[in-house]
Design an enzyme around this catalytic site. Sequence first.
Site, PDB file in Angstrom:
ATOM      1  N   HIS A 408      25.165 -50.926 -19.418  1.00 51.03           N
ATOM      2  CA  HIS A 408      24.325 -51.564 -20.428  1.00 51.03           C
ATOM      3  C   HIS A 408      22.905 -51.683 -19.876  1.00 51.03           C
ATOM      4  O   HIS A 408      21.944 -51.350 -20.556  1.00 51.03           O
ATOM      5  CB  HIS A 408      24.922 -52.921 -20.801  1.00 51.03           C
ATOM      6  CG  HIS A 408      24.227 -53.593 -21.947  1.00 51.03           C
ATOM      7  ND1 HIS A 408      24.131 -53.032 -23.190  1.00 51.03           N
ATOM      8  CD2 HIS A 408      23.585 -54.806 -22.018  1.00 51.03           C
ATOM      9  CE1 HIS A 408      23.466 -53.847 -24.002  1.00 51.03           C
ATOM     10  NE2 HIS A 408      23.127 -54.924 -23.304  1.00 51.03           N
ATOM     11  N   HIS A1027     -17.029 -63.423 -24.306  1.00 51.35           N
ATOM     12  CA  HIS A1027     -18.374 -62.858 -24.382  1.00 51.35           C
ATOM     13  C   HIS A1027     -19.334 -63.985 -24.747  1.00 51.35           C
ATOM     14  O   HIS A1027     -19.464 -64.343 -25.918  1.00 51.35           O
ATOM     15  CB  HIS A1027     -18.405 -61.744 -25.431  1.00 51.35           C
ATOM     16  CG  HIS A1027     -19.655 -60.928 -25.387  1.00 51.35           C
ATOM     17  ND1 HIS A1027     -19.998 -60.153 -24.318  1.00 51.35           N
ATOM     18  CD2 HIS A1027     -20.665 -60.775 -26.303  1.00 51.35           C
ATOM     19  CE1 HIS A1027     -21.141 -59.532 -24.561  1.00 51.35           C
ATOM     20  NE2 HIS A1027     -21.578 -59.913 -25.765  1.00 51.35           N
TER      21      HIS A1027
END
Length: 1876
Positions: A408, A1027
């Site tokens: 699995h 910014h």
Amino acid sequence: MTGSISGEADLRHWLIDYLVTNIGCTPDEVDPDLSLADLGVSSRDAVVLSGELSELLGRTVSPIDFWEHPTINALAAYLAAPEPSPDSDAAVKRGARNSLDEPIAVVGMGCRFPGGISCPEALWDFLCERRSSISQVPPQRWQPFEGGPPEVAAALARTTRWGSFLPDIDAFDAEFFEISPSEADKMDPQQRLLLEVAWEALEHAGIPPGTLRRSATGVFAGACLSEYGAMASADLSQVDGWSNSGGAMSIIANRLSYFLDLRGPSVAVDTACSSSLVAIHLACQSLRTQDCHLAIAAGVNLLLSPAVFRGFDQVGALSPTGQCRAFDATADGFVRGEGAGVVVLKRLTDAQRDGDRVLAVICGSAVNQDGRSNGLMAPNPAAQMAVLRAAYTNAGMQPSEVDYVEAHGTGTLLGDPIEARALGTVLGRGRPEDSPLLIGSVKTNLGHTEAAAGIAGFIKTVLAVQHGQIPPNQHFETANPHIPFTDLRMKVVDTQTEWPATGHPRRAGVSSFGFGGTNAHVVIEQGQEVRPAPGQGLSPAVSTLVVAGKTMQRVSATAGMLADWMEGPGADVALADVAHTLNHHRSRQPKFGTVVARDRTQAIAGLRALAAGQHAPGVVNPADGSPGPGTVFVYSGRGSQWAGMGRQLLADEPAFAAAVAELEPVFVEQAGFSLHDVLANGEELVGIEQIQLGLIGMQLALTELWCSYGVRPDLVIGHSMGEVAAAVVAGALTPAEGLRVTATRSRLMAPLSGQGGMALLELDAPTTEALIADFPQVTLGIYNSPRQTVIAGPTEQIDELIARVRAQNRFASRVNIEVAPHNPAMDALQPAMRSELADLTPRTPTIGIISTTYADLHTQPVFDAEHWATNMRNPVRFQQAIASAGSGADGAYHTFIEISAHPLLTQAIIDTLHSAQPGARYTSLGTLQRDTDDVVTFRTNLNKAHTIHPPHTPHPPEPHPPIPTTPWQHTRHWITTKYPAGSVGSAPRAGTLLGQHTTVATVSASPPSHLWQARLAPDAKPYQGGHRFHQVEVVPASVVLHTILSAATELGYSALSEVRFEQPIFADRPRLIQVVADNRAISLASSPAAGTPSDRWTRHVTAQLSSSPSDSASSLNEHHRANGQPPERAHRDLIPDLAELLAMRGIDGLPFSWTVASWTQHSSNLTVAIDLPEALPEGSTGPLLDAAVHLAALSDVADSRLYVPASIEQISLGDVVTGPRSSVTLNRTAHDDDGITVDVTVAAHGEVPSLSMRSLRYRALDFGLDVGRAQPPASTGPVEAYCDATNFVHTIDWQPQTVPDATHPGAEQVTHPGPVAIIGDDGAALCETLEGAGYQPAVMSDGVSQARYVVYVADSDPAGADETDVDFAVRICTEITGLVRTLAERDADKPAALWILTRGVHESVAPSALRQSFLWGLAGVIAAEHPELWGGLVDLAINDDLGEFGPALAELLAKPSKSILVRRDGVVLAPALAPVRGEPARKSLQCRPDAAYLITGGLGALGLLMADWLADRGAHRLVLTGRTPLPPRRDWQLDTLDTELRRRIDAIRALEMRGVTVEAVAADVGCREDVQALLAARDRDGAAPIRGIIHAAGITNDQLVTSMTGDAVRQVMWPKIGGSQVLHDAFPPGSVDFFYLTASAAGIFGIPGQGSYAAANSYLDALARARRQQGCHTMSLDWVAWRGLGLAADAQLVSEELARMGSRDITPSEAFTAWEFVDGYDVAQAVVVPMPAPAGADGSGANAYLLPARNWSVMAATEVRSELEQGLRRIIAAELRVPEKELDTDRPFAELGLNSLMAMAIRREAEQFVGIELSATMLFNHPTVKSLASYLAKRVAPHDVSQDNQISALSSSAGSVLDSLFDRIESAPPEAERSV
């Protein structure tokens, strides 16, 4: 079996005949694989039929048998098998019921996974190459979820975006699966995906899906999410009748069962991640319990919503690094993935019985549940160990026997150790230390595909078992410390590993665990390799490939795909195996084509031809419908024999060999020689007796061959002696009797050999009877067809009659026979015939027969001695017999097969049928063909005979190889989603401020405006970084630019201009963002209100959408070339600290992640290499823009002021960046106190620029953030582009003609003027003056056949008041093409030169001159196609006296000219191309805003481009006409619109989005009433006046001049000549600002095949000259081909001829540049053609004379012929791509696939080889190498100087007008020469 029923085939035929007789269907309607119920068999019919079968077979047949075996094929197979005993049947059933652990075979697989994986083979390559498919979520995938309040946007922003995604999940082949577009839109794409992959899996298994109808086939499909259904039903207004089935989970399995009509279990399985492995387990159980006999197990998973991502994120299950690191110490979670897998399963015994390929065997499986573990989603180690033990117990296998386990393996830190301990405890313990259990997980490559995870691991494991190798587990570097691998005796496979040698078959296990606790494990084992039994592996000599599809286009696509595969991956697969798979392991489809081939090379060539829809040897293209029922075998008489016939059939066709062997004793007895020996030795039949006996023997054997393939006659017809074979086949005579009749007839005729003959005439019966009326010994012997008859009689009289017919230019030829049957010459033989056959006792025919012996076709002949005596004497009424069969009262027959060694009658048959029944569909076939491969030819014709389903071929039992599966033809299907409800606007998309998109309707017909609304939240910004300007968070300029560029891109633009930044956007508080696009303007504004719109709006940026998005790429390249490299003296500097530089200027932080890799400064230039993040989303330009904007502001590092963007003159986007490294090049063009201006180019290393900004202006700020605006510098036009235009814009300049120099090959001296035929009412005046010059003139048409020179004086007046210019042109054109045809058919030793005279066309002032103008274009094509008969065209002044022109004409006749010649005032002028010079007379075109502009043909590809061009020049209203109307606007959204219609609509919408009002009108521009109605309607509506015309309507219909018909000519001339005349009258000079005529260079260049098109375009040139002289701005633009669309079908022909002269086609961009350039000049006719380089000083180049490859004059005639044959063979073989040694010099080129383009290429090569110019029709007139060599030998072989050789010299100087114009190109100005 009893009676005549001896096997399955006989039973099949009996059943078909029974249904045809009793049910009422036709044989062609009976599909043996269709259910009896579908064929109309009711329960009552079944009872009756069972009784008939019981009596026939002598055993009980129950009606129930018809339901258990529901098709003809199944029922025949069942009834033909031995009847099982009741005891044994019961024992088998009891045994099967108790076999609950029977092994299950995997017989087929299919898959679709990310990474381009579309089949198991591709998955294997992907795994072995250690590739990963993990990426970030596609940009558009989550767009529907980007709305909602800011908190939702914030949650979405924090959701993991890593995954493994399939591309194009909206693509589906709905048409193939018979699903309407509306239903497909509502279908969960998981359903669609499963349909396609399941079909592929069945094809991989070799099981035709169609054969599973109504079978006990089960479907078990794993799926666990239905996100699409939730999305589709979110808006109740969008829910419809398809929504429920489209979104339901159960339908994922049910849909497949429904489509394939499967009757077994159909179950959708949802156990989450273990769904598909549980589906396999359930499928195995169902097979073992007999619930189904075949099972399809599948799993499918798609990730459409971010919801599940977020849910797993919240529990820490998903990997933040985007990798599944199964069993590794760094495992941090799994990555979700998409995909689908399907496996086809059978009980192993059934698979072995059916001869299936067994890919692997499922030995056992088990499923259980965790129960109450440590949480619902927590794994239970005890349950995992339990399921392993149960699976291996079920498999009957010790756990230690397994070699590998596909785990699995999700890659979670604790989940992996739990699974590993369970595996080690059950399967690892007790193993030797050097033989650990190997484990791995496919999730490390594909991610966790959840519901498809189990089947993904299963398919991987089957492939590993097959290949004996185990692919590596990706990302495994350090073992998970919680897993004691050594103690558990386990090892992770971290490299490609050979399967351990253990002494037993390879064995593996596959595990899959659902997150709800359902565990599954499947045990598989290596399948046993099936080896063919002795003798089974022998490949057939010839293979037939059946390529099927639902449409012809699908057949073509499949053929092309197969050809590519056979040349590539399938190169090692035997041809016979490919054919076997196609023929027996693919479903039948409505359309199919076939390819017959002996080897792979032939097969690939045939498939390529089939893909292209071309004819080629062995290829039968899909039939366009069925011809109807009824098959007629037609037996020809003498003439089909050839040495070698039947030899291949003896070797390769057992039925033919058996028929010859059965006939042999009787044949030897009657004929006196062995038919077998003659055929086997390839001997030639000699003499009447041998020929006629050999042919009947051949025909009888061929009949058996056809019958062996199931093609049997319903009627037979014999032609002359062929009636003997017909009587034998009909059952009236035995073969021995038939041979006896033939032998007697031949023996009696033999003494008459040489005393008579026969001739085939191209005349109908009445004409023939009139012809032979004066020849009593000659009779009409055979009525062949409505156009053909055969006469018989004495040899001398036959030859005389042949000569008479040929003198009428009709076909006549001797038949190869030495006697005259069907003629009174047979009267003397009749008594002996009656006497010798007196004891003949014929029987009543069992098959219908129409005798051709008697005038009354209804006569029922008795085939006794009297009949055969009459047969040899009476005329053969073949035409009448065929017509009767095709339209008989008892029912028409539709398929006619000529049974002969070579087809003699097939064309006569089809001519007769089409004449008797016009419009009916018939098929006329041959059987063999002379000098070809017998078997290939027969099989090809066999395939042609089957139009409903392909012929049945043997079905060997060996397994089939896998070949490519059906290619899909995808279309887009998706729901129309609405964004989630909430406050106004949505969250902005990643990297931009764009939000929800709304189209806003506008008034009148203006295009809609577009609005995007988004809500910007401080905690959910659309970029990752920060910014800040001086401590204030501001949205970066790069994000603003990215926003409006993205909006522009959505609207179809890739460039912006006039960008103005007005105010910054503060991002520290919520704002509502709006982007508005209205016409060309686009702007971005914001409001501080967080919830609803406010009146307080601030505008931040404005721009103009670029008007020429197509020019962006070229401007980027240009800009990059100028600025893309640093100056030579530049030096690489140390990389400055970017953050420090920004901080010095008050900027803190970057919104996107990018770094500086290098920094190279020189003066005003700066080049910076930047590195972008590896995981950059596809198509994202945000980081690039950010780097460009920030670096541009730093272009002067020494200037520490803060610069903010103020404006950009233009910004353009190019190609998407494909790598992490890019280069930003900055060129500072201005620097002052106010700021700086910079040009910017961004490009990846070595790639085309991806971004360009011209004049990016920054404003310097001393403080604050008050961004001002700066004006950009004045723009300059693209001067370089205009310079390029001068190289290929020309006018026609008329210069005095120079007399050819007698020293070069183009000159000639005419010393013996010959007869001149003058045609035309005005020609009489020329006779006297020509006679004085030594010619022998005559005003005549009959004299054409003898004339040396033919002068056609063009008519100047219409035939009547109602004759239009189109009618006039068609009439004159028909006359001239007939004249050319007559001259071309003359013998090569009687050449002629054709001259045409026109008047006043040069000026085109008078209407009569305009009418004649089309002749100029036609003349050029005649010159190109027939240089050997071309003299020239001379245009006289309108008032010139023809009598006075006589002496000048006499002089010109001696000097043939390639060019059009104009004679004015005694001076002869010739045309030359001249570049446009001087100063422009007017400004560039600008359209009036208040006017409308008409484009005819405006809905075509060319017209729509021109519409866009006018819009660029200010046109606001366009009227586009076309003959085909568009649908109503309300239907423009329909999915049923075809691609071409959709393209037109999209183009109109694009124009409307730019603010242009478009009126699309269906009108025939050549129809005066249509145009008048259009104008009247506009006047009534008060519409804007039309102020400009572009006449772009036109069609092509390429035909050689000798093949042109009046209807075809009219079709081409109607829109050009008729349309321009209508427009000229409707818009007289002075009424419009411009009048453009879209013409073609074909009008002046003489392109072969374009006679009518060139003629029509010459008329446009003349009309432009006429209107110019009246002061109207009119221009005819003579285009060469436009690359990509051009002059439609003729584009390639034009390009080929241009290439011949060193020129080329042009791009649309070049075309419009040229148009704009020349529009400024006072030019009536512009020739737009790239000019070839001028010739060198040595005379080489385009204008060099042809120089022969040999000096033919010094060679002997036999040597000339030999050299020509060898050279031509080399040239033609190279072009046809066949080995030179295999090119049969007697084989027609058409049979080798010759087309017109090939013919032109061969002609060019042959011209260079031979040294003279050749006719374009040369290869069609002389269709074999031998005949062509013979023809050319006459042209070049040495002989005495006479009239003949003077005319031969004439042909060497003639040629196309194209050659002439290029020869006479004027010298260009120095700057043009430099550009050249």
